[in-house]
Scaffold this motif. Structure first.
Motif, short mmCIF file in Angstrom:
data_model
loop_
_atom_site.label_atom_id
_atom_site.label_comp_id
_atom_site.label_asym_id
_atom_site.label_seq_id
_atom_site.Cartn_x
_atom_site.Cartn_y
_atom_site.Cartn_z
N ILE A 47 33.17 -48.87 -31.90
CA ILE A 47 34.55 -48.91 -31.41
C ILE A 47 35.22 -50.21 -31.86
O ILE A 47 36.38 -50.19 -32.30
N LEU A 48 34.51 -51.31 -31.73
CA LEU A 48 35.02 -52.61 -32.15
C LEU A 48 33.94 -53.34 -32.93
O LEU A 48 32.76 -53.16 -32.68
N GLU A 50 32.74 -57.32 -34.27
CA GLU A 50 32.94 -58.77 -34.12
C GLU A 50 33.83 -59.28 -35.25
O GLU A 50 33.71 -58.85 -36.40
N ASP A 52 36.95 -58.67 -35.64
CA ASP A 52 38.18 -57.89 -35.76
C ASP A 52 39.26 -58.55 -34.92
O ASP A 52 38.99 -59.15 -33.88
N TRP A 53 40.51 -58.40 -35.34
CA TRP A 53 41.62 -58.88 -34.52
C TRP A 53 41.94 -57.83 -33.48
O TRP A 53 41.92 -56.63 -33.75
N GLY A 54 42.21 -58.28 -32.26
CA GLY A 54 42.39 -57.35 -31.15
C GLY A 54 43.85 -57.05 -30.84
O GLY A 54 44.61 -57.94 -30.51
N SER A 56 44.41 -54.19 -28.81
CA SER A 56 44.34 -53.29 -27.67
C SER A 56 43.29 -53.74 -26.67
O SER A 56 42.37 -54.48 -27.01
N TYR A 58 40.66 -51.81 -23.85
CA TYR A 58 40.07 -50.48 -23.76
C TYR A 58 39.51 -50.22 -22.37
O TYR A 58 38.89 -51.09 -21.76
N GLY A 89 37.47 -55.70 -24.26
CA GLY A 89 38.48 -56.13 -25.22
C GLY A 89 39.57 -57.00 -24.64
O GLY A 89 40.51 -57.39 -25.33
N ARG A 99 37.75 -60.62 -32.14
CA ARG A 99 36.74 -60.12 -31.21
C ARG A 99 35.46 -60.95 -31.35
O ARG A 99 35.11 -61.40 -32.43
N ASP A 102 30.48 -56.79 -30.91
CA ASP A 102 30.62 -55.39 -31.29
C ASP A 102 30.58 -54.53 -30.03
O ASP A 102 29.95 -54.91 -29.03
N SER A 113 42.96 -46.58 -24.82
CA SER A 113 43.37 -47.87 -25.40
C SER A 113 44.80 -48.20 -24.98
O SER A 113 45.69 -47.36 -25.07
#
Length: 232
Positions: A47-48, A50, A52-54, A56, A58, A89, A99, A102, A113
Motif C-alpha cells: 500500500i505504501l 518507505e 514515498d511522499w504522503g 493521504s 489511510y 500514514g 513515509r 512500508d 484514503s
C-alpha cells in the motif's frame, strides 16, 4: 475497486466503531470524509513504500496490514500489525515528509484514503480529533516500549507478549475467548524477534497447555490473564 464514501453506505458502521471517530459530531465526520475513497486490496499488496511522499491518510475498514522496515543488515522487521478501525500514514501527513515505513496487506483488505489536507483540517477544527490521535500515538508508544523491555526475556515470554500485543490492539471477544488472526509464523517471528522455528515450538507448547487454541484463520486466547502470567 473503489467507491466514494457515503454516510448512507454500510461503511457507516465502520466509522461509528473506529476509535479515532468516536465521540466526534456526525456533521464533522461527514464533512471530513467528503473526499474519502475506499479500495479493496488483495493479500500481500504493498500500500505504501518507505520514502514515498504522503498525500493521504489511510483508514482500515476491513482486514489486516503490517507495518515494516528493514534493519542495517537488510532484514525485514515488522513494527506493527493493525486491523479494522485503525489508521496509518498520519505522520507523513502531519510532518510533510516522506513515509518512514512500508505498509503491506496481510489479508484481503478494504482501505479508505483521505486527502492529507482534509485530515489536517479535521485536527485543526475539532479538538477531540486531536485528542483521539494523541491517544492512538500514546498507545502505540506504550506497546513499543513494552516489546523493547521484553527483548531480553525468554522465548515463551516474547511470544506470549506478541499475542497479547495483537489482542490488545485488535482482539475480538468470541464465544470461547479473545480472538486474533492466526497469522503466519514468519509474521510472529518478525514481531517477536525470534526465529520462526522457535515461534512454532512455543505456540505448540502454549496450545498443549490450553493457553491458546488455533484454527485455520483464528487464534483464540481463552484466558488473557492466564497468558499474561507466562511472561517472566
Amino acid at each position: 475497486m473503489e467507491d466514494r464514501y457515503s454516510l448512507q453506505t454500510s461503511t457507516h458502521n465502520w466509522i461509528t466503531s473506529a476509535p479515532f471517530f468516536q465521540g466526534l459530531p456526525e456533521s464533522i465526520v461527514e464533512t471530513a470524509l467528503t473526499h474519502l475513497v475506499t479500495r479493496t486490496h488483495p493479500a500481500n499488496q504493498v500500500i505504501l513504500l518507505e520514502n514515498d511522499w504522503g498525500g493521504s491518510v489511510y483508514f482500515i475498514v476491513e482486514g489486516w496490514v503490517k507495518i515494516r522496515t528493514y534493519n542495517l543488515e537488510g532484514k525485514e522487521v515488522t513494527l506493527n500489525i493493525i486491523g479494522s478501525g485503525e489508521l496509518f500514514g498520519e505522520m507523513a501527513a502531519l510532518d510533510e515528509v516522506p513515509r518512514s515505513t512500508d505498509v503491506i496487506t496481510l489479508t484481503p483488505t478494504v482501505i479508505g484514503s483521505m486527502p492529507a489536507q482534509d485530515f489536517v483540517k479535521l485536527l485543526q477544527t475539532e479538538p477531540l480529533a486531536g485528542l483521539r490521535l494523541a491517544q492512538l500515538m500514546a498507545r502505540r508508544l506504550r506497546q513499543v516500549n513494552r516489546r523493547l523491555r521484553l527483548r531480553e526475556s525468554d522465548s515463551q515470554s516474547r511470544v506470549a507478549d506478541t499475542l497479547l500485543f495483537l489482542a490488545e490492539g485488535q482482539g475480538k471477544r468470541g464465544q470461547t475467548g479473545t480472538e486474533i488472526p492466526n497469522l503466519p509464523h514468519r509474521e510472529l517471528s518478525s514481531l517477536s524477534g525470534l526465529a520462526r522455528e522457535t515461534v512454532t515450538r512455543v505456540l505448540t507448547r502454549l496450545e498443549k497447555k490450553g493457553l491458546i487454541a488455533r484454527e485455520q484463520d483464528v487464534l483464540c486466547i481463552p484466558d488473557v490473564s492466564a497468558l499474561e502470567k507466562m511472561i517472566i
